[in-house]
Structures are given as C-alpha cells and as structure tokens.
Scaffold this active site. Structure first.
Site, PDB file in Angstrom:
ATOM      1  N   TYR A 141      -2.481  -6.919   0.859  1.00 53.45           N
ATOM      2  CA  TYR A 141      -1.602  -5.897   1.455  1.00 53.45           C
ATOM      3  C   TYR A 141      -0.246  -6.520   1.823  1.00 53.45           C
ATOM      4  O   TYR A 141       0.816  -5.959   1.518  1.00 53.45           O
ATOM      5  CB  TYR A 141      -2.297  -5.327   2.690  1.00 53.45           C
ATOM      6  CG  TYR A 141      -1.570  -4.206   3.390  1.00 53.45           C
ATOM      7  CD1 TYR A 141      -1.552  -2.914   2.870  1.00 53.45           C
ATOM      8  CD2 TYR A 141      -0.914  -4.431   4.597  1.00 53.45           C
ATOM      9  CE1 TYR A 141      -0.893  -1.881   3.530  1.00 53.45           C
ATOM     10  CE2 TYR A 141      -0.255  -3.405   5.266  1.00 53.45           C
ATOM     11  CZ  TYR A 141      -0.252  -2.127   4.726  1.00 53.45           C
ATOM     12  OH  TYR A 141       0.407  -1.120   5.389  1.00 53.45           O
ATOM     13  N   LYS A 156       3.441  -5.562   0.341  1.00 56.62           N
ATOM     14  CA  LYS A 156       4.510  -5.068   1.220  1.00 56.62           C
ATOM     15  C   LYS A 156       5.723  -6.002   1.191  1.00 56.62           C
ATOM     16  O   LYS A 156       6.868  -5.554   1.287  1.00 56.62           O
ATOM     17  CB  LYS A 156       3.982  -4.876   2.643  1.00 56.62           C
ATOM     18  CG  LYS A 156       2.918  -3.772   2.748  1.00 56.62           C
ATOM     19  CD  LYS A 156       3.484  -2.415   2.367  1.00 56.62           C
ATOM     20  CE  LYS A 156       2.507  -1.279   2.501  1.00 56.62           C
ATOM     21  NZ  LYS A 156       3.093   0.014   2.128  1.00 56.62           N
ATOM     22  N   ILE A 180       0.772   1.726  13.719  1.00 51.62           N
ATOM     23  CA  ILE A 180       0.979   3.166  13.863  1.00 51.62           C
ATOM     24  C   ILE A 180      -0.388   3.852  13.808  1.00 51.62           C
ATOM     25  O   ILE A 180      -1.181   3.577  12.898  1.00 51.62           O
ATOM     26  CB  ILE A 180       1.871   3.717  12.715  1.00 51.62           C
ATOM     27  CG1 ILE A 180       3.175   2.900  12.577  1.00 51.62           C
ATOM     28  CG2 ILE A 180       2.159   5.207  12.905  1.00 51.62           C
ATOM     29  CD1 ILE A 180       4.086   2.892  13.790  1.00 51.62           C
TER      30      ILE A 180
HETATM   31  P1  NAP Z   1      -2.933   7.154   5.295  1.00 43.94           P
HETATM   32  O1  NAP Z   1      -3.085   8.039   6.490  1.00 43.94           O
HETATM   33  O2  NAP Z   1      -4.127   6.502   4.711  1.00 43.94           O
HETATM   34  O3  NAP Z   1      -2.160   7.969   4.152  1.00 43.94           O
HETATM   35  C1  NAP Z   1      -1.889   7.367   2.907  1.00 43.94           C
HETATM   36  C2  NAP Z   1      -1.283   8.393   1.986  1.00 43.94           C
HETATM   37  O4  NAP Z   1      -1.050   7.783   0.708  1.00 43.94           O
HETATM   38  C3  NAP Z   1      -2.215   9.581   1.737  1.00 43.94           C
HETATM   39  O5  NAP Z   1      -1.459  10.770   1.739  1.00 43.94           O
HETATM   40  C4  NAP Z   1      -2.770   9.311   0.346  1.00 43.94           C
HETATM   41  O6  NAP Z   1      -3.043  10.510  -0.374  1.00 43.94           O
HETATM   42  C5  NAP Z   1      -1.598   8.617  -0.298  1.00 43.94           C
HETATM   43  N1  NAP Z   1      -1.975   7.843  -1.472  1.00 43.94           N
HETATM   44  C6  NAP Z   1      -2.805   6.779  -1.547  1.00 43.94           C
HETATM   45  N2  NAP Z   1      -2.880   6.347  -2.816  1.00 43.94           N
HETATM   46  C7  NAP Z   1      -2.073   7.158  -3.553  1.00 43.94           C
HETATM   47  C8  NAP Z   1      -1.699   7.209  -4.917  1.00 43.94           C
HETATM   48  N3  NAP Z   1      -2.182   6.324  -5.802  1.00 43.94           N
HETATM   49  N4  NAP Z   1      -0.845   8.172  -5.337  1.00 43.94           N
HETATM   50  C9  NAP Z   1      -0.344   9.069  -4.453  1.00 43.94           C
HETATM   51  N5  NAP Z   1      -0.645   9.064  -3.147  1.00 43.94           N
HETATM   52  C10 NAP Z   1      -1.505   8.116  -2.707  1.00 43.94           C
HETATM   53  O7  NAP Z   1      -1.908   5.967   5.613  1.00 43.94           O
HETATM   54  P2  NAP Z   1      -0.658   5.855   6.620  1.00 43.94           P
HETATM   55  O8  NAP Z   1      -1.085   5.065   7.778  1.00 43.94           O
HETATM   56  O9  NAP Z   1      -0.032   7.174   6.810  1.00 43.94           O
HETATM   57  O10 NAP Z   1       0.306   4.920   5.753  1.00 43.94           O
HETATM   58  C11 NAP Z   1       1.402   5.412   5.009  1.00 43.94           C
HETATM   59  C12 NAP Z   1       2.254   4.233   4.551  1.00 43.94           C
HETATM   60  O11 NAP Z   1       2.689   3.504   5.697  1.00 43.94           O
HETATM   61  C13 NAP Z   1       1.488   3.243   3.674  1.00 43.94           C
HETATM   62  O12 NAP Z   1       2.339   2.732   2.670  1.00 43.94           O
HETATM   63  C14 NAP Z   1       1.122   2.142   4.655  1.00 43.94           C
HETATM   64  O13 NAP Z   1       0.934   0.917   4.017  1.00 43.94           O
HETATM   65  C15 NAP Z   1       2.333   2.145   5.560  1.00 43.94           C
HETATM   66  N6  NAP Z   1       2.084   1.560   6.881  1.00 43.94           N
HETATM   67  C16 NAP Z   1       1.174   2.104   7.747  1.00 43.94           C
HETATM   68  C17 NAP Z   1       1.009   1.507   8.980  1.00 43.94           C
HETATM   69  C18 NAP Z   1       0.041   2.046  10.006  1.00 43.94           C
HETATM   70  O14 NAP Z   1      -0.144   1.383  11.027  1.00 43.94           O
HETATM   71  N7  NAP Z   1      -0.550   3.184   9.801  1.00 43.94           N
HETATM   72  C19 NAP Z   1       1.734   0.361   9.324  1.00 43.94           C
HETATM   73  C20 NAP Z   1       2.633  -0.155   8.421  1.00 43.94           C
HETATM   74  C21 NAP Z   1       2.813   0.451   7.203  1.00 43.94           C
HETATM   75  P3  NAP Z   1      -4.550  11.077  -0.615  1.00 43.94           P
HETATM   76  O15 NAP Z   1      -5.291  10.909   0.676  1.00 43.94           O
HETATM   77  O16 NAP Z   1      -4.292  12.493  -1.002  1.00 43.94           O
HETATM   78  O17 NAP Z   1      -5.121  10.238  -1.722  1.00 43.94           O
END
Ligand code: NAP
Length: 248
Positions: A156, A160, A189
């Site tokens: 990961y 990133k 988050i």
């Molecule tokens: P999440 O709730 O798991 O949501 C991930 C989203 O990505 C979902 O809508 C999922 O869609 C979509 N997705 C996954 N694989 C995909 C693909 N191959 N094609 C199209 N869509 C796809 O995650 P989140 O926490 O909101 O994270 C969103 C972004 O922020 C990510 O890039 C993550 O790495 C980054 N981030 C998150 C955090 C945190 O603490 N949450 C921190 C730093 C960075 P489906 O469910 O419809 O498949």
C-alpha cells in the site's frame, strides 16, 4: 454560486467512504459529477439521484479503474455526457495488508494495480482532452503512509508513494498547458476501510495525532474541493497532508 459551479468532474470509487463524500461536496459546490463504483453496485446506483438533488448533472458508471481499456472508454463516455472534463479525482483504492515476510505476490500485485495503475489509467485518459482545452485539475488521493511508510503495508505504501511520483511528474509535464496535478495525503480517516482495524490500534493512533482524533471523509473532501477549484489555480505538483498534524 458554488466553488465548482460550471465544472465537470470525474471521481473514481465514489460508492462509499472518501469518494462518496467528495462526490457529495462537489455536487453541493455546483459541479456536474461523473463517478465510478465497482463491487458496491446498489450504493453506486443510488448515488446519482442523491447528487442530482443539488441541481447538478450526475452520472454513475460501473467501471474498473485498474483496467486500462475500461478507463479509456470511461473518459470517452464522460466526455460524451458532459462535453468536457475539468477535474479528475483518482480516489479508488484498496488495502491488502500484511508483514513483508508473509505478503504474497498476489497481495502486492493487486494493491499496486488498483491503487497506482488506476491513477495512471485515468490520468492518461484525461491528458489529451485537458491539454486540448488548456486547463484541468487532476487530484490523486494518496496517503500519509506513502510519505512516511508503514509496517505491514509495504504494498500500500509503495502504491501511494508511486502516486506522489506520478503527481509531480504530471505537474511538470502538463503545467505549460494549464493542467494542474496535486495529491492529497489523508491520515487516519474513519471509513469502512478503517472500520476493519483493531480498536486498540485505533486508540494508539488517536493518541499520536496532534488533533487527537480520526479525520472524517468530509474533511478530506473539503481539501479536494480546494484543489478542484480556481482558489488553488497557482498550486501544482504538491502533496497536502490532511492528517490532523500526524506527520508533523
Ligand atoms: P473505501 O471506503 O474502502 O472505498 C474505496 C472506494 O474505492 C469504493 O468506492 C470502491 O468501490 C472503490 N474501488 C475499489 N477498487 C476499485 C476499482 N478497481 N475500480 C473502481 N473503484 C474501485 O475506502 P476509503 O477509506 O474511502 O478510501 C478512499 C481512498 O482514500 C483510497 O485511495 C485510500 O487508499 C485513501 N485513503 C484512505 C484513508 C483512510 O484512513 N480511510 C487514509 C489515507 C488514504 P466499490 O466498493 O464499489 O468496489
């Protein structure tokens, strides 16, 4: 008038979490929103109507961002629907954590493909239309882990960190055409992605964050509005940490 009135945006992975919050804020700020989802079909299908309630155009696509041909077709479809694409938010992402000693080749490949290749695919697809219109903003959702590293997340963190290199290179290549590219690095988050974490780990993390709590998806979305709006018109190639001071 909203901060994004008159702009057309494409957001990947908006069925839940941060992507969903970005889509809602974008619609609230007046942008027409195209968005994608993959496995969360019901949630994805329901989102367009929620966005349209803000009086903007909204269109959802079930599309795998990590599939190069599908990403190219997606851009063609969004251009057909909206005429232009002014903002691309590369948000789709997954985790498949494990210590390096136990990490499988599949875990490595999958995370690099979905997180890093997806950002390349959509950025590449946006390049020609944005260069032609001599403007655009590409926003990559990376992570503090990509800046700092994290034990148990080598795949990961590498994906990133790769997005940060992509961001800076795109900013250098496309700046002369008025196309900007920035990254946002969220810290911890609270979303479905982090719900899976051990509560003890969460408690420890909270203690180490100067603002003493996890961030919300809406707080990340506010920063994404800034990078999509003309308020950030002289900013490109930057990484903004939205992490409650975690990286300070
Ligand atoms: P999440 O709730 O798991 O949501 C991930 C989203 O990505 C979902 O809508 C999922 O869609 C979509 N997705 C996954 N694989 C995909 C693909 N191959 N094609 C199209 N869509 C796809 O995650 P989140 O926490 O909101 O994270 C969103 C972004 O922020 C990510 O890039 C993550 O790495 C980054 N981030 C998150 C955090 C945190 O603490 N949450 C921190 C730093 C960075 P489906 O469910 O419809 O498949």
């Amino acid at each position: 008038m909203g901060l994004l009135t008159g702009k057309n945006a494409l957001i990947t992975g908006a069925s839940k979490g941060i992507g969903r919050a970005i889509a809602l804020k974008y619609a609230q700020e007046g942008a027409n929103v195209a968005f994608t989802y993959l496995s969360s079909v019901e949630k994805g299908e329901a989102l367009a109507a929620e966005l349209e309630a803000f009086g903007v155009k909204a269109v959802g696509f079930r599309s795998d961002a990590s599939d190069f041909a599908a990403a190219d077709k997606l851009m063609t479809d969004v251009l057909a629907a909206f005429g232009t694409v002014d903002i691309v938010v590369n948000n789709a992402g997954i985790t498949k954590d494990g210590l390096l000693l136990r990490m499988t080749e599949e875990q490595w490949d999958e995370v690099i493909r979905v997180n890093l290749k997806s950002a390349f695919n959509l950025t590449k697809a946006a390049t020609k239309p944005m260069m032609k219109q001599r403007g655009g903003s590409i926003i990559n959702i990376t992570s503090v882990v990509g800046v700092k590293g994290n034990a148990g997340q080598a795949n990961y963190a590498a994906s990133k960190a790769g997005m940060i290199g992509l961001t800076k290179s795109v900013a250098l290549e496309l700046g002369s055409r008025g196309v900007r590219c920035n990254a946002i690095a969220p810290g911890f988050i609270a979303t479905e992605m982090t719900d899976a974490l051990d509560p003890k780990v969460v408690e420890e993390w909270n203690k180490q964050i100067p603002l003493q709590r996890a961030g919300t998806a809406e707080e990340v979305a506010d920063a994404v509005v800034f990078f999509g709006s003309d308020n950030s018109r002289y900013i490109t190639g930057q990484v903004l940490n939205v992490c409650g001071g975690m990286l300070t």
